[in-house]
Motif scaffolding. Structure first.
Motif, PDB file in Angstrom:
ATOM      1  N   ASN A  59      10.682   8.275  -7.692  1.00 39.64           N
ATOM      2  CA  ASN A  59       9.579   8.871  -6.932  1.00 39.64           C
ATOM      3  C   ASN A  59       9.030   7.933  -5.860  1.00 39.64           C
ATOM      4  OD1 ASN A  59       8.525   7.341  -9.143  1.00 39.64           O
ATOM      5  ND2 ASN A  59       6.556   8.372  -8.931  1.00 39.64           N
ATOM      6  N   ALA A  60       8.892   6.646  -6.164  1.00 36.93           N
ATOM      7  CA  ALA A  60       8.373   5.696  -5.176  1.00 36.93           C
ATOM      8  C   ALA A  60       9.382   5.483  -4.051  1.00 36.93           C
ATOM      9  CB  ALA A  60       8.021   4.368  -5.827  1.00 36.93           C
TER      10      ALA A  60
ATOM     11  N   TRP B 252       0.839  -1.201   0.000  1.00 40.47           N
ATOM     12  CA  TRP B 252       0.000   0.000   0.000  1.00 40.47           C
ATOM     13  C   TRP B 252       0.874   1.252   0.000  1.00 40.47           C
ATOM     14  CZ3 TRP B 252      -0.009   3.317   4.333  1.00 40.47           C
ATOM     15  CH2 TRP B 252      -0.863   4.413   4.233  1.00 40.47           C
ATOM     16  N   LEU B 253       1.917   1.256   0.841  1.00 41.69           N
ATOM     17  CA  LEU B 253       2.777   2.422   0.960  1.00 41.69           C
ATOM     18  C   LEU B 253       3.543   2.700  -0.339  1.00 41.69           C
ATOM     19  CD1 LEU B 253       3.500   4.557   3.060  1.00 41.69           C
ATOM     20  CD2 LEU B 253       5.381   3.094   3.799  1.00 41.69           C
ATOM     21  N   ILE B 254       3.957   1.652  -1.029  1.00 41.10           N
ATOM     22  CA  ILE B 254       4.666   1.816  -2.306  1.00 41.10           C
ATOM     23  C   ILE B 254       3.767   2.502  -3.336  1.00 41.10           C
ATOM     24  CG2 ILE B 254       5.486   0.552  -4.342  1.00 41.10           C
ATOM     25  CD1 ILE B 254       6.739  -1.477  -2.446  1.00 41.10           C
ATOM     26  N   PHE B 255       2.554   2.007  -3.497  1.00 43.35           N
ATOM     27  CA  PHE B 255       1.652   2.586  -4.491  1.00 43.35           C
ATOM     28  C   PHE B 255       1.279   4.015  -4.119  1.00 43.35           C
ATOM     29  CE2 PHE B 255       1.185  -1.724  -6.024  1.00 43.35           C
ATOM     30  CZ  PHE B 255       1.080  -1.525  -7.392  1.00 43.35           C
ATOM     31  N   ARG B 256       1.078   4.255  -2.842  1.00 43.38           N
ATOM     32  CA  ARG B 256       0.762   5.616  -2.404  1.00 43.38           C
ATOM     33  C   ARG B 256       1.911   6.558  -2.769  1.00 43.38           C
ATOM     34  NH1 ARG B 256      -0.576   7.851   3.637  1.00 43.38           N
ATOM     35  NH2 ARG B 256      -1.143   9.900   2.921  1.00 43.38           N
TER      36      ARG B 256
ATOM     37  N   ASN C 235      -9.114  -7.517 -13.871  1.00 43.35           N
ATOM     38  CA  ASN C 235      -9.180  -6.191 -14.493  1.00 43.35           C
ATOM     39  C   ASN C 235      -8.160  -5.215 -13.919  1.00 43.35           C
ATOM     40  OD1 ASN C 235     -11.315  -6.895 -16.215  1.00 43.35           O
ATOM     41  ND2 ASN C 235     -12.772  -6.643 -14.543  1.00 43.35           N
ATOM     42  N   ARG C 236      -7.356  -5.663 -12.966  1.00 42.70           N
ATOM     43  CA  ARG C 236      -6.358  -4.775 -12.371  1.00 42.70           C
ATOM     44  C   ARG C 236      -5.149  -4.693 -13.300  1.00 42.70           C
ATOM     45  NH1 ARG C 236      -4.810  -4.922  -6.163  1.00 42.70           N
ATOM     46  NH2 ARG C 236      -6.940  -4.200  -6.144  1.00 42.70           N
ATOM     47  N   PRO C 237      -4.693  -3.489 -13.596  1.00 43.41           N
ATOM     48  CA  PRO C 237      -3.523  -3.366 -14.484  1.00 43.41           C
ATOM     49  C   PRO C 237      -2.253  -3.867 -13.812  1.00 43.41           C
ATOM     50  CG  PRO C 237      -4.210  -1.210 -13.663  1.00 43.41           C
ATOM     51  CD  PRO C 237      -5.232  -2.207 -13.185  1.00 43.41           C
ATOM     52  N   SER C 238      -1.295  -4.270 -14.614  1.00 40.74           N
ATOM     53  CA  SER C 238       0.001  -4.716 -14.108  1.00 40.74           C
ATOM     54  C   SER C 238       0.729  -3.543 -13.465  1.00 40.74           C
ATOM     55  CB  SER C 238       0.858  -5.253 -15.252  1.00 40.74           C
ATOM     56  OG  SER C 238       0.249  -6.355 -15.847  1.00 40.74           O
ATOM     57  N   MET C 239       1.680  -3.886 -12.615  1.00 41.41           N
ATOM     58  CA  MET C 239       2.500  -2.857 -11.981  1.00 41.41           C
ATOM     59  C   MET C 239       3.324  -2.162 -13.061  1.00 41.41           C
ATOM     60  SD  MET C 239       5.315  -3.231  -8.907  1.00 41.41           S
ATOM     61  CE  MET C 239       4.146  -3.819  -7.704  1.00 41.41           C
ATOM     62  N   PRO C 240       3.343  -0.829 -13.073  1.00 42.18           N
ATOM     63  CA  PRO C 240       4.117  -0.103 -14.088  1.00 42.18           C
ATOM     64  C   PRO C 240       5.604  -0.475 -14.010  1.00 42.18           C
ATOM     65  CG  PRO C 240       2.703   1.405 -12.862  1.00 42.18           C
ATOM     66  CD  PRO C 240       2.638   0.082 -12.171  1.00 42.18           C
ATOM     67  N   PRO C 241       6.259  -0.650 -15.163  1.00 46.74           N
ATOM     68  CA  PRO C 241       7.678  -1.018 -15.160  1.00 46.74           C
ATOM     69  C   PRO C 241       8.558  -0.017 -14.415  1.00 46.74           C
ATOM     70  CG  PRO C 241       6.823  -0.881 -17.417  1.00 46.74           C
ATOM     71  CD  PRO C 241       5.701  -0.547 -16.494  1.00 46.74           C
ATOM     72  N   GLU C 242       8.162   1.265 -14.433  1.00 44.89           N
ATOM     73  CA  GLU C 242       8.927   2.286 -13.708  1.00 44.89           C
ATOM     74  C   GLU C 242       8.887   2.050 -12.196  1.00 44.89           C
ATOM     75  OE1 GLU C 242       7.273   3.604 -17.493  1.00 44.89           O
ATOM     76  OE2 GLU C 242       6.224   3.089 -15.652  1.00 44.89           O
ATOM     77  N   LEU C 243       7.804   1.430 -11.734  1.00 46.24           N
ATOM     78  CA  LEU C 243       7.702   1.095 -10.316  1.00 46.24           C
ATOM     79  C   LEU C 243       8.463  -0.198 -10.017  1.00 46.24           C
ATOM     80  CD1 LEU C 243       6.702   1.476  -7.465  1.00 46.24           C
ATOM     81  CD2 LEU C 243       4.479   0.582  -8.169  1.00 46.24           C
ATOM     82  N   VAL C 244       8.338  -1.173 -10.877  1.00 41.31           N
ATOM     83  CA  VAL C 244       9.049  -2.451 -10.689  1.00 41.31           C
ATOM     84  C   VAL C 244      10.549  -2.201 -10.530  1.00 41.31           C
ATOM     85  CG1 VAL C 244       9.659  -4.663 -11.764  1.00 41.31           C
ATOM     86  CG2 VAL C 244       7.305  -3.808 -11.914  1.00 41.31           C
TER      87      VAL C 244
END
Length: 148
Positions: free
Chosen positions: A34-35, A12-16, A77-86
């Motif tokens: 940014n993350a 949760w904290l990562i996505f926030r 229906n949930r999108p994959s984690m963005p590569p920039e976040l991975v």
């Protein structure tokens, strides 16, 4: 003697952090940070003033969960984690490790499953538990021993 346990919903904290901090945060080599920056700032603030006997940051493990086995359309229906976040995830692990805090990932389970289990077990053993998460589902665990 009751001990104080802090459980942080790392996923949760990562996505926030990722969606709250501008994508212009980058290293000189071009790695988006940014993350990492947002996670580190929020994590330090969350721990400030708390004196836990134990603390863990719980992340979702890679791969399917037991829910996917029972219901293949789970989060379809949930999108994959963005590569920039991975690309930032290993750096976030390093932030947690630098604070000497345990990282937990349980294959086949989501972070909220692990947090819920640990919170229930610790509170049943008489310990004080603090859950750090924006997931309102944890409200069902709140009691005289569990805070959110």
């Amino acid at each position: 003697m009751a001990k104080r346990l802090v459980l942080v919903d790392g996923s949760w904290l990562i996505f926030r952090a990722f969606f709250a901090i501008p994508t212009s945060f980058r290293t000189t080599a071009g790695l988006q940070t940014n993350a990492v920056y947002g996670f580190a700032a929020m994590f330090r603030k969350l721990l400030a003033g708390r004196k836990p006997d134990s603390c863990a940051v719980v992340f979702d493990a890679k791969g399917p969960t037991f829910r996917d086995d029972k219901y293949p359309e789970y989060k379809a229906n949930r999108p994959s984690m963005p590569p920039e976040l991975v690309a930032q995830l290993p750096w976030i692990d390093r932030v947690v490790a630098a604070h000497h805090v345990q990282i937990l990932r349980a294959p086949g389970y989501e972070a909220d499953d692990v947090i819920g289990t640990l919170a229930r077990e610790a509170s049943d053993a008489g310990h004080e538990v603090f859950i750090i998460s924006g997931d309102k589902d944890f409200a069902q665990l709140v009691s005289d021993k569990v805070q959110m």
